[in-house]
Scaffold this active site. Structure first.
Site, PDB file in Angstrom:
ATOM      1  N   ASP A 185      -8.669   1.827   1.785  1.00 33.53           N
ATOM      2  CA  ASP A 185      -8.244   1.425   0.439  1.00 33.53           C
ATOM      3  C   ASP A 185      -9.428   1.660  -0.484  1.00 33.53           C
ATOM      4  OD1 ASP A 185      -5.855  -0.735  -0.696  1.00 33.53           O
ATOM      5  OD2 ASP A 185      -7.659  -0.472  -1.932  1.00 33.53           O
ATOM      6  N   THR A 233       2.571  -7.852  -7.432  1.00 36.39           N
ATOM      7  CA  THR A 233       3.067  -6.602  -8.024  1.00 36.39           C
ATOM      8  C   THR A 233       4.590  -6.564  -7.939  1.00 36.39           C
ATOM      9  OG1 THR A 233       1.084  -5.389  -7.423  1.00 36.39           O
ATOM     10  CG2 THR A 233       3.060  -4.082  -7.773  1.00 36.39           C
ATOM     11  N   GLU A 264      14.361  -4.034 -11.774  1.00 42.14           N
ATOM     12  CA  GLU A 264      15.476  -3.261 -11.244  1.00 42.14           C
ATOM     13  C   GLU A 264      16.526  -4.137 -10.583  1.00 42.14           C
ATOM     14  OE1 GLU A 264      13.056   0.756  -9.984  1.00 42.14           O
ATOM     15  OE2 GLU A 264      13.117  -0.902  -8.562  1.00 42.14           O
ATOM     16  N   SER A 274       9.913   7.845   0.708  1.00 44.36           N
ATOM     17  CA  SER A 274      10.525   6.508   0.640  1.00 44.36           C
ATOM     18  C   SER A 274      10.499   5.947  -0.780  1.00 44.36           C
ATOM     19  CB  SER A 274       9.734   5.568   1.572  1.00 44.36           C
ATOM     20  OG  SER A 274      10.014   4.226   1.282  1.00 44.36           O
ATOM     21  N   VAL A 275      11.652   5.523  -1.251  1.00 38.91           N
ATOM     22  CA  VAL A 275      11.670   4.785  -2.521  1.00 38.91           C
ATOM     23  C   VAL A 275      12.326   3.418  -2.355  1.00 38.91           C
ATOM     24  CG1 VAL A 275      11.624   6.856  -3.957  1.00 38.91           C
ATOM     25  CG2 VAL A 275      13.834   5.863  -3.335  1.00 38.91           C
ATOM     26  N   LYS A 315      19.895  -6.709  -5.064  1.00 39.54           N
ATOM     27  CA  LYS A 315      18.537  -7.255  -5.129  1.00 39.54           C
ATOM     28  C   LYS A 315      18.012  -7.120  -6.540  1.00 39.54           C
ATOM     29  CE  LYS A 315      14.854  -5.088  -3.250  1.00 39.54           C
ATOM     30  NZ  LYS A 315      13.909  -4.661  -2.188  1.00 39.54           N
ATOM     31  N   GLY A 373       4.428   4.647  -1.671  1.00 37.62           N
ATOM     32  CA  GLY A 373       4.000   4.175  -2.991  1.00 37.62           C
ATOM     33  C   GLY A 373       4.642   4.881  -4.178  1.00 37.62           C
ATOM     34  N   GLY A 374       4.997   6.155  -4.027  1.00 35.83           N
ATOM     35  CA  GLY A 374       5.632   6.862  -5.135  1.00 35.83           C
ATOM     36  C   GLY A 374       7.084   6.442  -5.219  1.00 35.83           C
ATOM     37  N   ASP A 375       7.386   5.553  -6.144  1.00 36.64           N
ATOM     38  CA  ASP A 375       8.737   4.983  -6.131  1.00 36.64           C
ATOM     39  C   ASP A 375       9.273   4.676  -7.519  1.00 36.64           C
ATOM     40  OD1 ASP A 375       7.176   2.879  -6.788  1.00 36.64           O
ATOM     41  OD2 ASP A 375       7.872   1.557  -5.202  1.00 36.64           O
ATOM     42  N   LYS A 424       5.320   8.076 -10.993  1.00 40.40           N
ATOM     43  CA  LYS A 424       4.439   7.519  -9.965  1.00 40.40           C
ATOM     44  C   LYS A 424       4.612   8.298  -8.661  1.00 40.40           C
ATOM     45  CE  LYS A 424       3.484   3.011  -7.782  1.00 40.40           C
ATOM     46  NZ  LYS A 424       4.465   2.295  -6.990  1.00 40.40           N
TER      47      LYS A 424
END
Lengths: 346, 346
Positions: free
Chosen positions: B168, B91, B63, B299-300, B76, B232-234, B238
């Site tokens: 986790d 990751t 991205e 949050s993304v 970025k 995490g869902g971004d 997902k």
């Protein structure tokens, strides 16, 4: 602390780029880039394509140009600030990146101010190879700024032109260009007017930098059978050709969604017919159909050309080792332990 | 050949970034970034905003995230490849650039793998400062990967939490996180299940990396009055939260056009009501309204957060000199004589 190999991205500085070009030779470098562009345009449908993402301000534009195929991703950062020249800065500066699609890791960071000049010239000459009339030997070069010499040498190398006729509204630019082209084998004719420059030329290249609607070529300057290579009109509000010329021309473009907004054809209806160059390179479209046709490359520059240029530079970098490994990526021993890596550096 | 000052762009390597963080102190660095984000979000309407430009492949995404205001431009580059961890790679890796809008010239190139971890944590804590219930002292941290320690320290620094409860599905990740947090002053409670982790927590943070619809929090795990910080869902496809949770929550987002596609709310109708966080930071929206409300930060990650973080790093780089000047821009004496510069380098 010594970063691991995975953290290091080869960086090609301006100085490295100039060394690479001298090692390969400028004409050969342009030829390799043109070949890479032709190959990649033939694989057009395998690329993710998007118009560049532009941030406009009253004095210029900053753009990101990404593209990818199944294996590689590239983007270029490039600005366009015509007023920079008066401040001793470049109108256009650029750098770019090549990355591995499978991991997302960059594999090359490179200057692209110099490389963009080469790829733009390579693209122009590649298109002219397909579209210029048979036996074209003379190019009018209108606008004698940073692109002019590269355009001339690319047209010499790839299309076999022997004469360039130079014109710029600033005679110093023409003098600079003429001096630089001494010894290239080209016959160089400085001209006092644009009308003079197009005399006897089969290829008309316009490459001026004003960010405004301009008329570098008027309708009556363009006779039948020529190929127009229009480079300078490349953002909204910036064009170089009288609209009437467009109506008499067969128009060839890189990527219509971008050219409709940025190119000469922003002057036309959004459904005015244009031909995509990849169909010419692939042989699906015949290109020039007859000797009297006016062909027009409405050049704005597309991301795949940068992708191709970066591929060529990447291969040369691997071959020559001309790069500086840059500690760009954090690479902890345990990928989930970024924090531990930070703490151990303390 | 020695490049001129104009050609040089300060580069902050991973090592420089770690040195900068240690010099300032991690909590103080996170606080400065949070302050810069809050300032910039309050000036929300002065920014050019666009959803990030993503190139998706079957295994990940690359991205570009650009934004600009009247004076500065930033972007970025960031990848997301969950399968990288198994190959010993990150990751997420990232780098970014800050440029001057007036000239288009870059003023800072920086690693952002480390910096993104800090800015993501700073943003989470800044949002929790506005939305978490009064007196919140305990956070459940579900997903103990590279973000986990930064999230914990940011919530401690900015929101005053004293306890983190870790879970986790890989116990090694929890062990790593618990060990790293020793000595921070936080009470750390490793938990065997997600249900155990949320026990007594007023802030529920989810930060897992699977690229698929997942249900990290089920509906019955979320009681009234909590603040959910869903990181995490971004990306498309997902998510981490059961859809039913979303219907019980007041949802707060960074930039709706991006979050609708990438966030938890991709599960909802495109007109489901959400609150833009800049209106909370500016005081136009009250944030949490009562003690029983479930607030959700979907949050993304948005480009302005990176802009803010780069501003902070740029100021520190000027202050400390911690950078490597990079020969990134071609800068001929005569800006129109790029070719002459190349020839003289030969």
């Amino acid at each position: 602390m010594q970063p691991s190999d995975k953290a290091l991205v080869p960086f090609v500085s301006v100085d490295h780029m100039m060394q690479l070009i001298h090692r390969v030779g400028l004409p050969e470098m342009i030829r390799r880039i043109a070949d890479a562009i032709e190959d990649d345009f033939r694989r057009w449908e395998s690329f993710d394509k998007t118009p560049r993402v532009a941030a406009h301000s009253p004095v210029g534009v900053i753009e990101l140009m990404p593209t990818a195929n199944d294996t590689q991703y590239a983007f270029k950062y490039v600005n366009g600030h015509p007023k920079n020249t008066a401040e001793g800065l470049q109108t256009v500066t650029a750098f770019g990146l090549l990355a591995d699609v499978d991991t997302g890791y960059p594999v090359l960071l490179s200057e692209m101010t110099m490389l963009t000049a080469l790829r733009t010239a390579a693209m122009s000459a590649l298109v002219a190879k397909h579209l210029a009339p048979k036996g074209a030997d003379t190019m009018a070069m209108i606008g004698n700024g940073a692109q002019a010499e590269f355009q001339s040498i690319a047209m010499q190398t790839i299309c076999g032109i022997t004469t360039v006729r130079l014109y710029d509204n600033d005679p110093d630019a023409t003098r600079k260009c003429a001096t630089n082209l001494t010894g290239t084998g080209l016959t160089v004719v400085p001209c006092a007017t644009a009308e003079d420059a197009i005399e006897g030329a089969q290829i008309l290249t316009t490459c001026t930098a004003d960010k405004q609607y301009a008329t570098i070529l008027t309708d009556n300057m363009v006779g039948s059978g020529v190929h127009i290579n229009a480079i300078g009109g490349d953002c909204p509000g910036k064009t170089e050709l009288a609209e009437a010329i467009l109506h008499r021309s067969s128009i060839f473009v890189e990527y219509p969604p971008q050219t409709r907004v940025e190119g000469e054809i922003q002057q036309l209806d959004p459904d005015h017919p244009v031909t995509e160059l990849w169909t010419v390179f692939s042989g699906a479209h015949p290109g020039r159909r007859d000797a009297r046709e006016i062909t027009l490359f409405d050049s704005v520059g597309f991301a795949i050309e940068d992708f191709s240029a970066l591929r060529v530079v990447h291969a040369l970098t691997v071959e020559t080792g001309l790069n500086l490994p840059l500690d760009l990526l954090a690479d902890p021993d345990n990928p989930r332990d970024l924090y531990g890596m930070l703490m151990r550096a303390g």
